[in-house]
Design a protein around this motif. Structure first.
Motif, PDB file in Angstrom:
ATOM      1  N   VAL A  91       0.769  -1.165  -0.168  1.00 50.99           N
ATOM      2  CA  VAL A  91       0.052   0.027  -0.055  1.00 50.99           C
ATOM      3  C   VAL A  91       0.930   1.272  -0.100  1.00 50.99           C
ATOM      4  N   ASP A  92       0.360   2.282  -0.391  1.00 48.50           N
ATOM      5  CA  ASP A  92       0.661   3.752  -0.353  1.00 48.50           C
ATOM      6  C   ASP A  92       1.385   4.198   0.896  1.00 48.50           C
ATOM      7  N   ALA A  93       2.494   4.653   0.863  1.00 46.95           N
ATOM      8  CA  ALA A  93       3.109   5.137   2.201  1.00 46.95           C
ATOM      9  C   ALA A  93       2.465   6.208   2.926  1.00 46.95           C
ATOM     10  N   ALA A  94       1.605   6.812   2.149  1.00 52.92           N
ATOM     11  CA  ALA A  94       0.924   8.223   2.801  1.00 52.92           C
ATOM     12  C   ALA A  94       0.039   7.882   3.778  1.00 52.92           C
ATOM     13  N   GLY A  95      -0.697   6.530   3.883  1.00 53.34           N
ATOM     14  CA  GLY A  95      -1.461   6.127   4.925  1.00 53.34           C
ATOM     15  C   GLY A  95      -2.919   6.340   4.677  1.00 53.34           C
ATOM     16  N   PHE A  96      -3.697   5.860   5.697  1.00 48.29           N
ATOM     17  CA  PHE A  96      -5.211   5.950   5.471  1.00 48.29           C
ATOM     18  C   PHE A  96      -5.800   6.480   6.578  1.00 48.29           C
ATOM     19  N   GLU A  97      -6.835   7.388   6.572  1.00 49.66           N
ATOM     20  CA  GLU A  97      -7.565   7.498   7.800  1.00 49.66           C
ATOM     21  C   GLU A  97      -8.473   6.772   8.337  1.00 49.66           C
ATOM     22  N   LEU A  98      -8.663   5.833   7.521  1.00 50.14           N
ATOM     23  CA  LEU A  98      -9.328   4.525   8.135  1.00 50.14           C
ATOM     24  C   LEU A  98      -9.192   3.308   7.475  1.00 50.14           C
ATOM     25  N   ILE A  99      -8.685   2.329   8.290  1.00 51.45           N
ATOM     26  CA  ILE A  99      -8.556   0.814   7.857  1.00 51.45           C
ATOM     27  C   ILE A  99      -9.846   0.186   8.606  1.00 51.45           C
ATOM     28  N   PHE A 100     -10.474  -0.545   7.673  1.00 51.68           N
ATOM     29  CA  PHE A 100     -11.659  -1.279   7.959  1.00 51.68           C
ATOM     30  C   PHE A 100     -11.473  -2.661   7.802  1.00 51.68           C
ATOM     31  N   CYS A 101     -11.934  -3.337   8.530  1.00 51.73           N
ATOM     32  CA  CYS A 101     -11.851  -4.882   8.600  1.00 51.73           C
ATOM     33  C   CYS A 101     -12.986  -5.718   9.363  1.00 51.73           C
ATOM     34  N   ALA A 102     -13.822  -6.277   8.276  1.00 49.88           N
ATOM     35  CA  ALA A 102     -15.234  -6.759   8.736  1.00 49.88           C
ATOM     36  C   ALA A 102     -14.936  -8.479   8.881  1.00 49.88           C
ATOM     37  N   ASN A 103     -15.299  -8.940   9.823  1.00 52.20           N
ATOM     38  CA  ASN A 103     -15.723 -10.470   9.701  1.00 52.20           C
ATOM     39  C   ASN A 103     -14.496 -11.380   9.167  1.00 52.20           C
ATOM     40  N   VAL A 104     -13.109 -11.040   9.795  1.00 47.16           N
ATOM     41  CA  VAL A 104     -12.070 -11.732   9.269  1.00 47.16           C
ATOM     42  C   VAL A 104     -11.508 -12.449  10.256  1.00 47.16           C
ATOM     43  N   LEU A 105     -11.376 -11.598  11.575  1.00 44.41           N
ATOM     44  CA  LEU A 105     -10.479 -12.520  12.574  1.00 44.41           C
ATOM     45  C   LEU A 105     -10.761 -13.734  12.834  1.00 44.41           C
ATOM     46  N   HIS A 106     -12.372 -14.093  12.853  1.00 45.45           N
ATOM     47  CA  HIS A 106     -12.716 -15.405  13.366  1.00 45.45           C
ATOM     48  C   HIS A 106     -12.733 -16.565  12.385  1.00 45.45           C
ATOM     49  N   ILE A 107     -12.452 -16.231  11.075  1.00 46.13           N
ATOM     50  CA  ILE A 107     -12.520 -16.850   9.895  1.00 46.13           C
ATOM     51  C   ILE A 107     -11.219 -16.985   9.048  1.00 46.13           C
ATOM     52  N   ALA A 108      -9.938 -16.814   9.844  1.00 45.76           N
ATOM     53  CA  ALA A 108      -8.571 -16.716   9.590  1.00 45.76           C
ATOM     54  C   ALA A 108      -7.801 -16.920  10.613  1.00 45.76           C
ATOM     55  N   PRO A 109      -6.655 -17.533  10.343  1.00 45.54           N
ATOM     56  CA  PRO A 109      -5.805 -17.973  11.406  1.00 45.54           C
ATOM     57  C   PRO A 109      -5.262 -16.779  12.321  1.00 45.54           C
ATOM     58  N   TRP A 110      -5.322 -17.236  13.583  1.00 45.12           N
ATOM     59  CA  TRP A 110      -5.108 -16.137  14.659  1.00 45.12           C
ATOM     60  C   TRP A 110      -3.983 -15.251  14.084  1.00 45.12           C
ATOM     61  N   ALA A 111      -2.775 -15.732  13.640  1.00 46.47           N
ATOM     62  CA  ALA A 111      -1.828 -14.613  13.308  1.00 46.47           C
ATOM     63  C   ALA A 111      -2.365 -13.480  12.581  1.00 46.47           C
ATOM     64  N   CYS A 112      -3.399 -13.553  11.893  1.00 49.51           N
ATOM     65  CA  CYS A 112      -4.015 -12.489  11.149  1.00 49.51           C
ATOM     66  C   CYS A 112      -4.391 -11.216  12.070  1.00 49.51           C
ATOM     67  N   CYS A 113      -4.533 -11.786  13.307  1.00 49.25           N
ATOM     68  CA  CYS A 113      -4.990 -10.762  14.351  1.00 49.25           C
ATOM     69  C   CYS A 113      -3.830  -9.558  14.561  1.00 49.25           C
TER      70      CYS A 113
END
Ligand code: SAM
Length: 201
Positions: A91-113
């Motif tokens: 991703v762009d180095a300038a950064g984001f005012e919002l990073i949004f992540c819905a319904n991933v942590l429970h359905i992906a390996p714990w390392a994703c957290c």
């Protein structure tokens, strides 16, 4: 291939109302695991000053998001191939005012957290926040029977999946220098969590 998520259809408006309350009129958002693109489409319509950077780990879903980008035009950027657990995000180095992540942590390996928290810490613009959405287990709040059943179902499909304990998520966030700013109870026993840098107030 066309993907459709009934859950995203149900939760997109309640989430949008929270984003409209939380966010400034303009900004750049990075969505982790955009899936079907239903959130991107709905949030772009409801946040007219924002640009949206979708991303997806899954190549088939990414192809669908490519179509969505062509349809929605310049405020929706071409989808990135992003593995949330990777030490570098494309991703762009300038950064984001919002990073949004819905319904991933429970359905992906714990390392994703850890990956989500470390990546958000690297790529949030000053004053920005990470918003995560989904079902969580909380030590001091009884778990709804529907969430207990969902947790058992997830674990039967993949032993590395399952609802995450909010205390453990907070530990990973703190390791990355992020703290829980707000916890919003959402319909169907989900939580919308707002994370940002610096000590919690
Ligand atoms: C239940 S879907 C949620 C999709 C969408 N955010 C929504 O709320 O409808 C879970 C998503 O997690 C994504 N995913 C799984 N492992 C991932 C990883 N390591 N990095 C990024 N995304 C991942 C899958 O590709 C899938 O799109």
């Amino acid at each position: 291939m066309h993907f459709h998520s009934p859950a995203a259809e149900r939760n997109k408006q309640p989430i949008l109302e929270q984003l409209q309350r939380l966010l400034p009129p303009q900004g750049r958002a990075l969505e982790i695991a955009s899936g079907s693109g239903q959130h991107a489409r709905h949030f772009l319509a409801g946040l007219p000053g924002w640009t949206w950077q979708p991303s997806e780990f899954d190549a088939d879903k990414r192809a669908g998001l490519q179509q969505l980008q062509l349809e929605l035009g310049p405020r929706c950027l071409p989808p990135l191939a992003l593995d949330v657990s990777a030490p570098d995000w494309p991703v762009d180095a300038a950064g984001f005012e919002l990073i949004f992540c819905a319904n991933v942590l429970h359905i992906a390996p714990w390392a994703c957290c850890a990956g989500l928290m470390q990546g958000a810490a690297r790529h949030l613009a000053p004053g920005g926040c990470l918003v995560s959405y989904g079902p969580y287990l909380e030590s001091d709040v009884p778990t709804a029977p529907s969430n207990l059943a969902f947790d058992a179902d997830l674990k039967s499909r993949n032993p590395g999946w399952g609802l995450r304990n909010l205390d453990a998520v907070r530990v990973e966030a703190a390791r990355a220098g992020l703290y829980l700013r707000e916890r919003v109870a959402m319909p169907a026993n989900n939580l919308l969590l707002v994370w940002g840098p610096g000590q919690a107030g």
